[in-house]
Design an enzyme around this catalytic site. Structure first.
Site, mmCIF file in Angstrom:
data_model
loop_
_atom_site.group_PDB
_atom_site.id
_atom_site.type_symbol
_atom_site.label_atom_id
_atom_site.label_comp_id
_atom_site.label_asym_id
_atom_site.label_seq_id
_atom_site.Cartn_x
_atom_site.Cartn_y
_atom_site.Cartn_z
ATOM 1 N N LYS A 52 0.849 -1.199 0.000
ATOM 2 C CA LYS A 52 0.000 0.000 0.000
ATOM 3 C C LYS A 52 0.884 1.248 0.000
ATOM 4 C CE LYS A 52 -3.740 -2.468 2.277
ATOM 5 N NZ LYS A 52 -4.516 -2.747 3.488
ATOM 6 N N GLN A 96 -4.614 -1.785 9.697
ATOM 7 C CA GLN A 96 -4.465 -3.095 9.060
ATOM 8 C C GLN A 96 -5.012 -4.193 9.965
ATOM 9 O OE1 GLN A 96 -3.530 -3.457 5.913
ATOM 10 N NE2 GLN A 96 -3.663 -5.675 5.923
ATOM 11 N N ASP A 119 -10.963 2.479 3.945
ATOM 12 C CA ASP A 119 -11.189 1.032 3.823
ATOM 13 C C ASP A 119 -12.677 0.739 3.635
ATOM 14 O OD1 ASP A 119 -9.051 -0.752 3.781
ATOM 15 O OD2 ASP A 119 -8.677 -0.554 5.936
HETATM 16 N N1 GUN Z 1 -6.592 -7.079 6.089
HETATM 17 C C1 GUN Z 1 -6.898 -7.795 4.995
HETATM 18 N N2 GUN Z 1 -7.481 -7.006 4.066
HETATM 19 C C2 GUN Z 1 -7.541 -5.773 4.593
HETATM 20 C C3 GUN Z 1 -8.026 -4.533 4.100
HETATM 21 O O1 GUN Z 1 -8.552 -4.390 2.998
HETATM 22 N N3 GUN Z 1 -7.890 -3.474 4.952
HETATM 23 C C4 GUN Z 1 -7.346 -3.599 6.187
HETATM 24 N N4 GUN Z 1 -7.280 -2.506 6.948
HETATM 25 N N5 GUN Z 1 -6.891 -4.742 6.667
HETATM 26 C C5 GUN Z 1 -6.987 -5.821 5.866
#
Ligand code: GUN
Length: 288
Positions: A52, A96, A119
């Site tokens: 990211k 996350q 998100d």
């Molecule tokens: N863990 C797995 N996929 C995601 C996501 O799309 N966002 C976040 N914050 N954590 C994750």
């Protein structure tokens, strides 16, 4: 059969976003800024957050990663989120997941300002999405919708069968594809672990979204000729590779691909599209 190339599509979207950011900066606007909170040292989470951050840099965004040890208290995490909510320089915030067991994930998600929730996990954004109102849609469903849209796949009136009822994929996909929109206007069937005679459903599907997390689950005899197949599975399975694993999808590609009209590969299908959705949301959160 057309392979839906998520990697190439995501690269193209990243270029488009980078151009927009350059234009914003030229006009004296604000550089979008994404903050990511990472608690603990889960390997997969570190990798995802790293991806990211790299995508943010490629798009010309500012990126901040806030790392906390696994034993960080829920209270401390909530305090940090409050500080970021109040920080006008930060447009988007992601925490996350998964979080260590002693931290209540739902409480953490609900602590994020919905306007910074890129998100799209906050109940306000989920609710607005379900109502068809402007919202941040979470990365995987948004990435799938974008892929369908960019490949101009016809969805109106089609029967879409979704396998998996998770809050982050199955449910939002069912909502988005059934909305009066393009892509959308589908007749949707949502199947899950308690569904009886699953094959009877999948054999009727014009579009199948496999999001259950079981490698190779969808076999050739479960798919009708000409179906569109979207594979959301990304299970790490042991393999003789540098990392010691490979990513396996929910679709048995060798059997299903010859029967399908469009199909996503794993890796390189839905996965890369999720990061571009996060960038799109962060750009939107920055007011652009
Ligand atoms: N863990 C797995 N996929 C995601 C996501 O799309 N966002 C976040 N914050 N954590 C994750």
């Amino acid at each position: 059969m057309v392979i839906l190339d998520g990697k190439a599509t995501a690269d193209q979207i990243k270029i488009e976003i980078a151009e927009k950011v350059e234009d914003i900066i030229k006009k004296g606007g604000k550089r979008p800024h994404l903050a990511a909170i990472l608690v603990g040292d889960d390997g997969a989470s570190q990798t995802y957050v790293g991806h990211k951050e790299r995508a943010c840099v490629q798009a010309g965004f500012k990126s901040t990663i806030l790392r906390f040890p696994a034993e960080t208290s829920e209270e401390k995490l909530l305090e940090e989120i409050a500080l970021i909510n109040a920080d006008n320089d930060i447009d988007g915030l992601i925490v996350q997941l998964p979080l260590p067991k002693h931290i209540n994930e739902q409480k953490v998600i609900e602590a994020i300002d919905p306007m910074k929730d890129v998100d799209g996990f906050h109940p306000v954004n989920v609710g607005r999405m379900v109502l068809g109102l402007p919202s941040f849609v979470s990365a995987t469903p948004d990435g799938i919708m974008e892929l369908i849209s960019r490949y101009k796949i016809e969805t109106a009136g089609k029967h879409c069968v979704i396998i998996g009822r998770s809050n982050i994929v199955g449910r939002p996909m069912a909502n988005l594809l059934s909305q009066k929109s393009n892509p959308g206007d589908c007749t949707v069937t949502m199947c899950h672990s308690r569904t009886k005679n699953l094959k009877e459903h999948t054999l009727q599907a014009d579009i199948i979204i496999a999001a259950l997390g079981v490698p190779g689950f969808l076999k050739g005899d479960m798919v009708k000729e000409g179906a569109v197949v979207i594979d959301v599975g990304i299970t790490r399975v042991k393999a003789d590779t540098k990392t010691g694993f490979r990513l396996a999808g929910d679709v048995l590609f060798s059997e299903v691909s010859p029967k399908s009209s469009f199909i996503t590969p794993v890796p390189g299908g839905v996965g890369p599209m999720t990061i571009t959705s996060l960038l799109k949301n962060t750009l939107k959160a920055s007011g652009n």
